[in-house]
Write an enzyme that holds these catalytic residues in place. Structure first.
Site, mmCIF file in Angstrom:
data_model
loop_
_atom_site.group_PDB
_atom_site.id
_atom_site.type_symbol
_atom_site.label_atom_id
_atom_site.label_comp_id
_atom_site.label_asym_id
_atom_site.label_seq_id
_atom_site.Cartn_x
_atom_site.Cartn_y
_atom_site.Cartn_z
ATOM 1 N N CYS A 136 31.696 35.914 42.973
ATOM 2 C CA CYS A 136 33.027 36.235 43.505
ATOM 3 C C CYS A 136 34.084 35.388 42.808
ATOM 4 O O CYS A 136 34.163 34.174 43.033
ATOM 5 C CB CYS A 136 33.060 35.998 45.016
ATOM 6 S SG CYS A 136 34.693 36.234 45.764
ATOM 7 N N CYS A 139 36.795 33.838 45.180
ATOM 8 C CA CYS A 139 36.289 32.748 46.011
ATOM 9 C C CYS A 139 36.098 31.468 45.194
ATOM 10 O O CYS A 139 36.487 30.381 45.608
ATOM 11 C CB CYS A 139 34.942 33.123 46.637
ATOM 12 S SG CYS A 139 34.992 34.522 47.757
ATOM 13 N N ASP A 140 35.483 31.599 44.018
ATOM 14 C CA ASP A 140 34.982 30.432 43.296
ATOM 15 C C ASP A 140 35.690 30.148 41.980
ATOM 16 O O ASP A 140 35.430 29.122 41.357
ATOM 17 C CB ASP A 140 33.482 30.608 43.014
ATOM 18 C CG ASP A 140 32.675 30.825 44.288
ATOM 19 O OD1 ASP A 140 33.106 30.324 45.343
ATOM 20 O OD2 ASP A 140 31.632 31.492 44.231
#
Length: 554
Positions: A136, A139-140
């Site tokens: 992701c 997200c990261d």
């Protein structure tokens, strides 16, 4: 008292499920949407959506938030619950059961559980998930700022996310298994025309390895057999491997229940009905040639329309009244129409919360019945001042129930500055926030306040008893403010803290606390740590988190 029977239950709140909910709500069906993870599905892992009709480009989460609001405006309830079992599907009243054992009854069901990121399967992929391997970008991505990033895949997602990740990474290399991108040239150009992105065709990851973090990758040319080894650049601690090779349908609990194809996708007819009358399916979970947001929304519309007819026929057959009161969209403060455009909205003058967010929060805060104090533990930094400014502005939305208190942080408190929620008696509730809970984490703060000073989220009595019986536990949840999965994990852990005084749950914005990332080797979020034990990466349900704490008993 008889159990409530919904007209329609929709399992999954991605584009298909939300569109089905919108059509069902507009058709005045008594509808419930159940979602086990984040509302919005895979779209919320997409940095920018470029191909949704009528929208030049839009953040994936923003698009899903707009869909969710439309659904709520038509009176459709969305509940956080993961469905694990389907029963009585051939009966007039069908049953679904969630992880807490709670059952829900409906005359018709639409299954729109979507699909999960597919794994490649190379050695080291699972071992280094969260320590270099990721799925992701939103997200990261920021955790790999200044580092080398590899993107595995050759389709839409690989090209678009490589372009997005280039804003963080030192350089991005796309590893395409074939000799060309499988997406249209315009999409592929986002990677090909980006000076910070390079592409290696006919290239696959043979294996990855490392110690605490990912430090080495062996790549192989699948035509020549030539192997190359990537080692860390001098000064780098790790590098990233982001995988975008498609998805796998979330149909594991449907095997033997409804008809699936060999790949596990649900087979439907032209009206999106499965082999069982009254059971429909929509979105990425079904068998079809193109899996895009626009096709998912079309599936949802078709399924809801067919379900409406099925429900009406059943009620007519059983002699049950068909209610036809038209539900109009709920008009919120700040919206205008041609009949009331004289309505004025006072512009919001704050720095943290927009006027739109203020209006969304006020109805929630209006349900508070007790006082809660937002205690800021300051450490004399500019971040402390920012946290106090944010908290002061937030509290101004409901000065009757929300108070602000600032004090110097005790020497034994780590991760400063920190916000703590105190109950009406001034006791620490165990709900803590290290950093500033803005972005997606604003959701977890609102839920935390709602659970401490309001009615609280509804969970089953059995789960409440399990939580109250949990042993003492200190839970830390490492997050990034761009992560859409993180707030659900934070809220679940803090719900446990609100019910059990022996539990504390602290949200930690890893951007401000890199030492925790290094100590725990964290390169993915959400990252949950119980009593400083091993990191649990990824989205977790309430049941999974409670079980994890239960397992800490000697």
């Amino acid at each position: 008292m008889s159990e409530h029977i919904y007209d329609l239950i929709i399992v999954g709140a991605g584009p298909a499920g939300l569109t089905a909910g919108l059509y069902a709500g507009r058709a005045t069906l008594d509808t419930l949407i159940l979602e086990g993870n984040s509302v919005g599905g895979q779209v919320t892992t997409t940095s920018v959506v470029y191909n949704y009709p009528g929208v030049a480009e839009v953040d994936g989460t923003e698009l899903m938030n707009k869909m969710q609001k439309q659904v709520a405006d038509f009176g459709v309830e969305i509940k956080h619950a993961e469905v694990t079992k389907y029963d009585n599907l051939t009966a007039d009243v069908k049953t679904v059961t969630d992880t807490n054992g709670q059952q829900y009854l409906a005359r018709s069901i639409i299954i729109s559980g979507g699909a999960n990121p597919r794994k490649v399967g190379f050695p080291g992929e699972e071992k280094f998930r969260g320590r270099g391997v990721a799925y992701c970008s939103t997200c990261d991505g920021e955790l790999f700022t200044g580092l080398q990033i590899f993107v595995v895949g050759g389709g839409y997602a690989a090209a678009e996310e490589a372009d997005y990740l280039s804003r963080y990474g030192k350089h991005v290399t796309v590893l395409v298994r074939g000799d060309h991108f499988t997406c249209p040239p315009l999409i592929a150009s986002r990677a090909l025309d980006n000076p910070k992105v390079s592409v290696k065709y006919n290239t696959e990851v043979e294996s990855v390895s490392g110690d605490d973090y990912l430090t080495e990758a062996i790549l192989v040319n699948n035509k020549t057999g030539e192997k190359t080894t990537y080692h860390l650049n001098d000064g780098d601690q790790t590098f990233g491997v982001f995988i975008y090779i498609g998805t796998q349908p979330a149909t594991k609990n449907l095997e033997g229940v409804i008809k699936l194809n060999q790949q596990g996708y649900i087979i439907t007819d032209s009206q999106r009905q499965t082999n069982i009358p009254g059971v429909f399916a929509a979105g990425d979970i079904i068998e079809k040639s193109l899996r895009q947001i626009v096709t998912a929304t079309a599936d949802g519309a078709e399924a809801a329309t067919a379900a409406e007819k099925y429900i009406a026929d059943q009620k007519q057959r059983l002699g049950i009244p068909i209610h036809a009161e038209i539900k109009q969209p709920t008009k919120t403060v700040g919206q205008t129409s041609s009949l009331d455009n004289e309505e004025e909205v006072t512009p919001h003058a704050g720095n943290w919360l927009s006027a739109d967010i203020d209006q969304q929060l006020k109805p929630i805060l209006a349900r508070l019945t007790k006082t809660v104090t937002l205690q800021v533990l300051a450490n004399g930094t500019s971040l402390s001042d920012q946290l106090l400014g944010f908290v002061t502005e937030f509290a101004s939305l409901d000065e009757q129930h929300i108070k602000v208190e600032k004090q110097a942080a005790p020497q034994d408190v780590k991760y400063l500055p920190q916000l703590r929620l105190l109950d009406a008696n001034g006791n620490d509730t165990g709900l803590h926030y290290a950093g500033i809970p803005t972005g997606h984490e604003l959701n977890s703060l609102v839920l935390g306040i709602y659970n401490v000073a309001g009615p609280g989220q509804t969970i089953s009595p059995e789960m409440v008893e399990r939580i109250k019986a949990l042993p003492e536990a200190t839970i830390k949840i490492g997050v990034s403010l761009t992560c859409h999965f993180c707030p659900d994990v934070v809220a679940a852990c803090q719900r446990m803290a609100a019910l059990n005084p022996k539990i504390t749950a602290t949200m930690i914005d890893l951007q401000h606390f890199p030492e925790l990332r290094k100590t725990k080797n964290i390169m993915s979020v959400p990252a949950t740590m119980i009593n400083d034990g091993p990191v649990i990466f990824g989205s977790q349900t309430m049941d999974q988190l409670v079980t994890a704490v239960e397992n800490t008993r000697p």
